[in-house]
Structure formats: C-alpha cells, structure tokens
Design an enzyme around this catalytic site. Structure first.
Site, PDB file in Angstrom:
ATOM      1  N   HIS A   1       0.881  -1.154   0.036  1.00  0.00           N
ATOM      2  CA  HIS A   1       0.057   0.043  -0.132  1.00  0.00           C
ATOM      3  C   HIS A   1       0.872   1.208   0.120  1.00  0.00           C
ATOM      4  O   HIS A   1       2.009   1.315   0.614  1.00  0.00           O
ATOM      5  CB  HIS A   1      -0.823  -0.135   1.219  1.00  0.00           C
TER       6      HIS A   1
ATOM      7  N   ASP B   1      -7.648  -5.441  -0.047  1.00  0.00           N
ATOM      8  CA  ASP B   1      -8.166  -6.672  -0.815  1.00  0.00           C
ATOM      9  C   ASP B   1      -7.857  -8.074  -0.610  1.00  0.00           C
ATOM     10  O   ASP B   1      -8.481  -8.928  -1.223  1.00  0.00           O
ATOM     11  CB  ASP B   1      -7.387  -6.257  -2.352  1.00  0.00           C
TER      12      ASP B   1
END
Length: 394
Positions: free
Chosen positions: A274, A329
């Site tokens: 991320h 996710d």
C-alpha cells in the site's frame, strides 16, 4: 537560473503530490500504547474500528457526505429516502438487458450509472436540493443496478427491492433472491463501511477531476467506476482470489513465492502492499480477517483461508523488510466468496460502498471549485520539418 526557468519536478503517478485539501478521511501510521506501529484510517476523525463496531453503512455515508454523525431524526429521514428510491426505471432495465452476458459487471455498472444522468439534470446545479436528491438517488440505485445485471446475465428478471430491509440486507436479497442470514447481512454492512472511503486514491481523484468540470454527479460516479475497475485498484480483490486458486494448496505456497521472485524480484503479489501503509498491515485487512473467521465459524471453513494465512506468513519472511503487508483486498475476496458472491462481482460491491466516498468528495469539490488543469513536462523535440508523404520511408 530564475524561478520562472526552473523545471517542475516530475513524480510518476503524482505520488506524494497533494491534489486537494479535504477533511473527509485520513490515513496514516501511528505508534500504539505498546510502542508498535499500526495503520490508521479515520472517517471525519472517527477511527474505522469504532464505525465498524458501532455504526452502519447508511449512517457512515451520512457522516462522510455531510461531515457529522446524524441525529435519530436525520438518520431515519436519510434511510427512508434511500430505501424509497431503490427502484430503477424500466428503460434502464431494458438497456441492461441488451448488455452481453459475458460482459464484466463493472462495465455494466459504469454504463448504467452514466445512463442515470439521462433521466435527471445534465449539469450540476448549485443548490442544496439538487445535491441532496442526487446523493439519495445514487446511494439508492447503484446496488439495485449491480444486483439486476447479475440476475439478467443469467436470463432472470431482476428482483424488486424491499423497503423493510436495511441497505446491506436488501442488496443481498436482490442478489440472491432470498433474505440473508442476519450474520451475513451484518458482515456485508461492515464490509461496505470499510470500503466507503480512503482519501485521494485513483478513483477518488477521478471523481474530483470530473466534478471540477461541473459535470453531473452521475457522470462523476461513472468516471470513478471506470477507474476503480482496473486491477491495480478495485480489481485487486478479484486478482487476489485468482492467485489463491492458482496456488491451490498450502504446500505449494513457498514454491509459488520462490518461483515468482526468481522470475521477477519485484513481482507484485495481489492483495499486498500500500502506498501509505508501509511496514504495517492495513487496518481494514485486520477487521476483514476477523469477519472472515466469523463467517467460517457459522457456515464452515474455507480451505483457501489456510492458503492465505500461509502466503501472508511466507511473504512476511521474504518481503517484510520492504514493508509489504496485506491490504484491504487480501481478505475481502475470501469474505465475499463465503457469502456466495461471484468473483467478478467483488469490485462492483466495492463500488457500491465507495459511492459514499465519491459523493463526499464531489460535494466537497463543489464548495470551493476550481477546474483541475495540471501541467506536463514536454519530452519531444521542436521545429521538425513536414515531410511529404511520397518522401516518407519505412
């Protein structure tokens, strides 16, 4: 060299370049009471953990869009308006029936969201009534369109929404044609909260750029849906589950990782990494992992969960030094899979939730709007001659 001659710094993907001032959400890293680093996500200054435990999606949408938690009366009115606007016009249904059955649901959603603008005002109007009506319509109708396409592509008629069911339960009812178990409905509601907003990501930037032109909000949402569809953004949860399917067994995790890294030392494992949560696990992934375990306890275990746990452990061993850990996710696909949601509907479910964040940014952009007009760094040459076509050679 004068100030005017200095070339602007180029940052691929605008990484780290502020594109707006916003009070909608915050992401970052902080040190907890135990001296450990942890990821932070706040909606209007409220930690995501508190909203996931105490709030619901409709209340969270109100918070994001209007900047504060609603009173009882305000929440009742907001919920009632959303529930009473869930139905979609038959012409939109007729249009959706013409979509190819093999088309991706995100493409169907983008087209359907844009079509809403044909039935309502074509331009953004600077008055609170218009803004409020558009917010209600989009929050209400997007889930209906996702569920309708899912049934239509199987040759079935859409299921009419039920005004007596809350936001998440009604979506699952329209999707599966049966009233969901309360635990499943609650887990879906929390998933929607977790996906509702996450600062200036690609699809939110798309929303604000489109909003800055004063395009109608249906166009704003359609542009955001198109951006979210990419595998490096919302589509990553689909790719994550496909990766787990490809690995197949717990025993194959380490060989799979080693083979991928051998072919490409910078190989991107879907569901990991991320831009902000470097060196820490995404706080939404932690909550989603707990939700997955709740579903497994009630409805049976998923063998892919063992693969996911082993993959997380092995990648921490290989990539932990790079600060790469699971993001939102990684576990969301396992949660949706356990609910019986088809893999290619994972991203549309993400979109249903993120509509709240996109609308919050649309509304915020309108307050002090200025059209986005970034510059570029030109890399071409100058004053090249025009060559007649007969004198050009391969």
């Amino acid at each position: 060299m004068t100030e005017g001659d200095r070339k602007p710094e180029y940052r691929p993907g605008l990484e780290g370049v502020p594109a707006a001032k916003s009070s909608i959400s915050y992401v970052g890293i902080q040190t907890n009471d135990r001296g450990e680093q942890e990821g932070v996500l706040e909606y209007r200054s409220i930690p995501i953990q508190a909203l996931a435990e105490h709030s619901n999606f409709v209340e969270t949408a109100f918070l994001l869009i209007w900047g504060r938690l609603p009173t009882h009366a305000e929440l009742d009115k907001f919920s009632t308006e959303i529930y009473s606007h869930r139905r979609i016009k038959y012409r939109i249904k007729d249009m959706m029936k013409c979509f190819p059955e093999t088309g991706h649901p995100m493409d169907a959603l983008q087209a359907s969201a844009a079509a809403l603008g044909l039935f309502y005002s074509r331009h953004t109007l600077p008055n609170p009534e218009y803004v409020g009506q558009a917010i209600i319509r989009l929050l209400a109708k997007i889930p209906t369109m996702v569920a309708a396409f899912q049934l239509m592509r199987k040759g079935n008629d859409p299921v009419m929404p039920r005004d007596d069911l809350d936001y998440a339960a009604n979506f699952l009812y329209m999707l599966t044609e049966k009233e969901p178990d309360p635990i499943v409905a609650k887990v879906m509601d929390v998933c929607l909260i977790l996906h509702a907003e996450h600062t200036m990501n690609a699809s939110t930037f798309s929303a604000r750029v489109t909003a800055s032109t004063l395009a109608d909000p249906y166009t704003v949402i359609a542009s955001s849906v198109g951006t979210l569809a990419g595998p490096l953004h919302g589509g990553a949860n689909e790719e994550t589950l496909l990766m787990l399917e490809k690995i197949g067994t717990v025993a194959n995790v380490r060989p799979y990782v080693e083979q991928c890294l051998k072919l490409d030392p910078k190989h991107k494992f879907m569901g990991f990494g991320h831009r902000v949560y470097k060196g820490v696990k995404d706080p939404r992934a932690i909550i989603l992992q707990n939700l997955a375990e709740q579903l497994f306890q009630k409805f049976g275990y998923d063998p892919y969960y063992d693969i996911a746990l082993e993959l997380e452990r092995v990648l921490e061993e290989y990539l932990g030094g790079r600060g790469i850990y699971p993001n939102v996710d990684y576990y969301s696909g396992l949660v949706y899979r356990k609910m019986g949601i088809p893999t290619d509907l994972f991203t549309p479910v993400f979109a249903i939730a993120r509509v709240a964040g996109w609308l919050a940014h649309w509304n915020e952009q309108l307050q002090e709007n200025r059209i986005f007009r970034p510059t570029q760094i030109y890399t071409g040459s100058h004053q090249q001659p025009y060559i007649a076509i007969d004198n050009r050679h391969e």
